[in-house]
Enzyme design. Structure first.
Site, PDB file in Angstrom:
ATOM      1  N   TYR A 142      -4.380  36.575  60.579  1.00  0.00           N
ATOM      2  CA  TYR A 142      -5.667  36.429  59.900  1.00  0.00           C
ATOM      3  C   TYR A 142      -6.371  35.209  60.460  1.00  0.00           C
ATOM      4  O   TYR A 142      -5.771  34.140  60.590  1.00  0.00           O
ATOM      5  CB  TYR A 142      -5.442  36.265  58.397  1.00  0.00           C
ATOM      6  CG  TYR A 142      -6.710  36.063  57.595  1.00  0.00           C
ATOM      7  CD1 TYR A 142      -7.646  37.093  57.471  1.00  0.00           C
ATOM      8  CD2 TYR A 142      -6.987  34.848  56.966  1.00  0.00           C
ATOM      9  CE1 TYR A 142      -8.813  36.918  56.732  1.00  0.00           C
ATOM     10  CE2 TYR A 142      -8.145  34.662  56.224  1.00  0.00           C
ATOM     11  CZ  TYR A 142      -9.058  35.693  56.113  1.00  0.00           C
ATOM     12  OH  TYR A 142     -10.204  35.516  55.372  1.00  0.00           O
ATOM     13  N   ASP A 237      -4.879  29.212  66.346  1.00  0.00           N
ATOM     14  CA  ASP A 237      -5.476  29.077  65.025  1.00  0.00           C
ATOM     15  C   ASP A 237      -4.465  28.347  64.146  1.00  0.00           C
ATOM     16  O   ASP A 237      -3.518  28.934  63.641  1.00  0.00           O
ATOM     17  CB  ASP A 237      -5.828  30.458  64.453  1.00  0.00           C
ATOM     18  CG  ASP A 237      -6.470  30.347  63.070  1.00  0.00           C
ATOM     19  OD1 ASP A 237      -6.567  29.214  62.549  1.00  0.00           O
ATOM     20  OD2 ASP A 237      -6.851  31.392  62.524  1.00  0.00           O
ATOM     21  N   LYS A 265      -8.026  23.996  55.882  1.00  0.00           N
ATOM     22  CA  LYS A 265      -7.079  23.745  54.799  1.00  0.00           C
ATOM     23  C   LYS A 265      -6.721  22.252  54.637  1.00  0.00           C
ATOM     24  O   LYS A 265      -7.508  21.511  54.084  1.00  0.00           O
ATOM     25  CB  LYS A 265      -5.852  24.637  54.958  1.00  0.00           C
ATOM     26  CG  LYS A 265      -6.262  26.131  54.884  1.00  0.00           C
ATOM     27  CD  LYS A 265      -5.174  27.139  54.668  1.00  0.00           C
ATOM     28  CE  LYS A 265      -5.782  28.479  54.292  1.00  0.00           C
ATOM     29  NZ  LYS A 265      -5.708  29.533  55.302  1.00  0.00           N
TER      30      LYS A 265
HETATM   31  C1  LIG Z   1      -6.934  30.411  55.754  1.00  0.00           C
HETATM   32  C2  LIG Z   1      -7.000  30.760  57.177  1.00  0.00           C
HETATM   33  C3  LIG Z   1      -8.226  30.977  57.838  1.00  0.00           C
HETATM   34  C4  LIG Z   1      -9.542  30.991  57.104  1.00  0.00           C
HETATM   35  O1  LIG Z   1      -9.877  29.742  56.575  1.00  0.00           O
HETATM   36  P1  LIG Z   1     -10.955  29.693  55.378  1.00  0.00           P
HETATM   37  O2  LIG Z   1     -11.110  28.225  55.118  1.00  0.00           O
HETATM   38  O3  LIG Z   1     -10.360  30.457  54.252  1.00  0.00           O
HETATM   39  O4  LIG Z   1     -12.205  30.301  55.872  1.00  0.00           O
HETATM   40  C5  LIG Z   1      -8.214  31.190  59.200  1.00  0.00           C
HETATM   41  N1  LIG Z   1      -7.059  31.215  59.886  1.00  0.00           N
HETATM   42  C6  LIG Z   1      -5.871  31.018  59.291  1.00  0.00           C
HETATM   43  C7  LIG Z   1      -4.618  31.021  60.118  1.00  0.00           C
HETATM   44  C8  LIG Z   1      -5.798  30.802  57.922  1.00  0.00           C
HETATM   45  O5  LIG Z   1      -4.599  30.653  57.339  1.00  0.00           O
END
Ligand SMILES: *Cc1c(COP(=O)(O)O)cnc(C)c1O
Length: 430
Positions: A142, A237, A265
């Site tokens: 994701y 990511d 985060k």
């Molecule tokens: C949570 C998450 C996102 C998205 O971040 P948001 O602040 O919710 O937009 C993207 N990549 C990873 C790996 C994530 O865990």
């Protein structure tokens, strides 16, 4: 009806599905979501005054526990100087300097307001830098809700993506190629079949978003080598793994250097913050240094920067945090394994540092197909059995636990005990 239930009934008339982010609605586990009123240290309290041991921690950011004093103080100190300027501030320079010093591959960095913004921008930058259109992502990873990422795999590694969500155009989906995680051969086929067309390969270097899935030995290096060979921008990511698996994220832990990194985060200490950064040569295409446009009215917001700086400074200055997180992760995994054994279950636990998932399947889980083999109704009952015992897990099988260092050994024992009882309870229902 509980206060949470009353609030949810009202919320459903005003907010789509009653929530501002889908997983919060408990659809994957059934029942009605808790409305949270406050949190302190290892606990949150719901609107009905019940206390829970936290294993979500805002999906990561509360890695030092709720309302951590240095972060709280930084925010209090900052608000007296006004909340936003839309002009450069000293704190943004401090933040950039700190990120560059902590994350090995980042030479230049741009602040944004969420992980989603970071990944969308990173892809645009990679496309602008390479002059290519396509991207490769892995099934089950994701990367936020940007159009390019909401693509499921077709059958077989070489099929074109199809949109996972209405509202994503076929043209967008066609530019997103997908491969199973931990499958280098599939990546190689995609790259061979799309010579000089792939701008970027993006992945979670340790996956949190299909539950915790760990890269097999050689996978990350293999991906790095393939990207080098084909001139593809490698994007880690690290929105979840950044400042979690080590102070420099998964790239530090595994010793692999991506070209770009996305962060979110933890970086905001609980405030809405994201960032993307990497090699200066690539980041210099970003406006106004270069032609790739990306902007934000509230980006680098001084209150958010203050919270994030306090969080990152603490992590940077206290390497023992990571020793402790690893210890907590290992203790939980060991205790949960013992619980599984007592319940006569042969289910899979994946754990690395403070990332941890109990998968309700006997398959070892190294990609999305494995994760999808889990007994999801069983997970739903287990989730509620844990909640009843005061342990608040992420309400989906396809998530990692997010522990904080506020978990004491006594609380870890409580969680392990709750797990054992919950497993026995759900198995006796079978
Ligand atoms: C949570 C998450 C996102 C998205 O971040 P948001 O602040 O919710 O937009 C993207 N990549 C990873 C790996 C994530 O865990």
């Amino acid at each position: 009806m509980t206060t949470s239930e009353q609030l949810f009934e009202k919320a459903k008339t005003l907010i789509p599905g009653g929530v501002n982010s889908p997983v919060r609605a408990f659809r994957a586990v059934g029942g009605s979501p808790l409305f949270i009123k406050s949190g302190k240290g290892p606990y949150v309290y719901d609107e009905d005054g019940r206390q829970y041991i936290e294993l979500i921690n805002s999906w990561g950011p509360m890695i030092l526990g709720h309302a951590f004093e240095p972060v709280e103080k930084a925010v209090r100190d900052a608000i007296q100087y006004s909340f936003s300027f839309g002009a450069p501030t000293r704190k943004e320079v401090e933040m950039a300097e700190l990120i560059v010093s902590m994350v090995p591959s980042i030479e230049k960095v741009r602040m944004v307001n969420s992980g989603t913004e970071a990944t969308m921008a990173a892809i645009r930058v990679a496309r602008g830098f390479t002059g290519r259109d396509k991207i490769i992502k892995f099934e089950g990873c994701y990367h936020g809700h940007g159009d390019s990422f909401l693509i499921a795999a077709g059958s077989g590694a070489v099929t074109m993506g199809v949109p996972d969500s209405p509202g994503v155009t076929k043209a967008t989906a066609a530019d997103t190629l997908t491969a199973p995680y931990n499958n280098l051969a599939a990546v190689e086929v995609l790259l061979d079949n799309n010579q000089n067309q792939v701008a970027a390969l993006i992945l979670e270097p340790v996956v949190g978003n299909m539950g915790c899935v760990i890269p097999e030995p050689g996978f990350l290096q293999g991906v790095r080598d393939l990207c080098n060979k084909h001139g593809v921008v490698l994007i880690f990511d690290e929105v979840m793994t950044g400042f979690r698996l080590a102070k420099g994220g998964a790239q530090e832990r595994f010793g692999i250097t991506p070209d770009l990194t996305t962060l979110g985060k933890i970086i905001g200490g609980g405030m809405p913050v994201g960032a993307y950064g990497g090699r200066a040569e690539i980041m210099n295409v970003v406006s106004p240094a270069g032609p790739v446009y990306q902007a934000g009215t509230l980006s680098g917001n001084p209150i958010a920067m203050s919270a994030g700086l306090a969080m990152l400074h603490h992590l940077n200055d206290h390497p023992d945090v990571y020793t402790r997180l690893d210890e907590i992760g290992e203790k939980l995994a060991t205790g949960f394994r013992a619980g599984l054994q007592k319940a006569g279950l042969n289910y899979t636990i994946n754990q690395i540092g403070s990332m941890f998932t109990l998968f309700m399947t006997e398959r070892s889980v190294s990609d999305f197909a494995d994760a999808k083999s889990c007994d999801l109704p069983l997970f739903g009952r287990y989730f509620h059995a844990m909640l009843k015992r005061g342990v608040y897990l992420a309400p989906s099988q396809f998530e990692s636990l997010f522990v904080s260092v506020a978990l004491t050994n006594d609380l870890i024992d409580e969680v392990i005990q709750a797990n054992e009882e919950a497993l026995l309870e759900v198995m006796s229902d079978e």
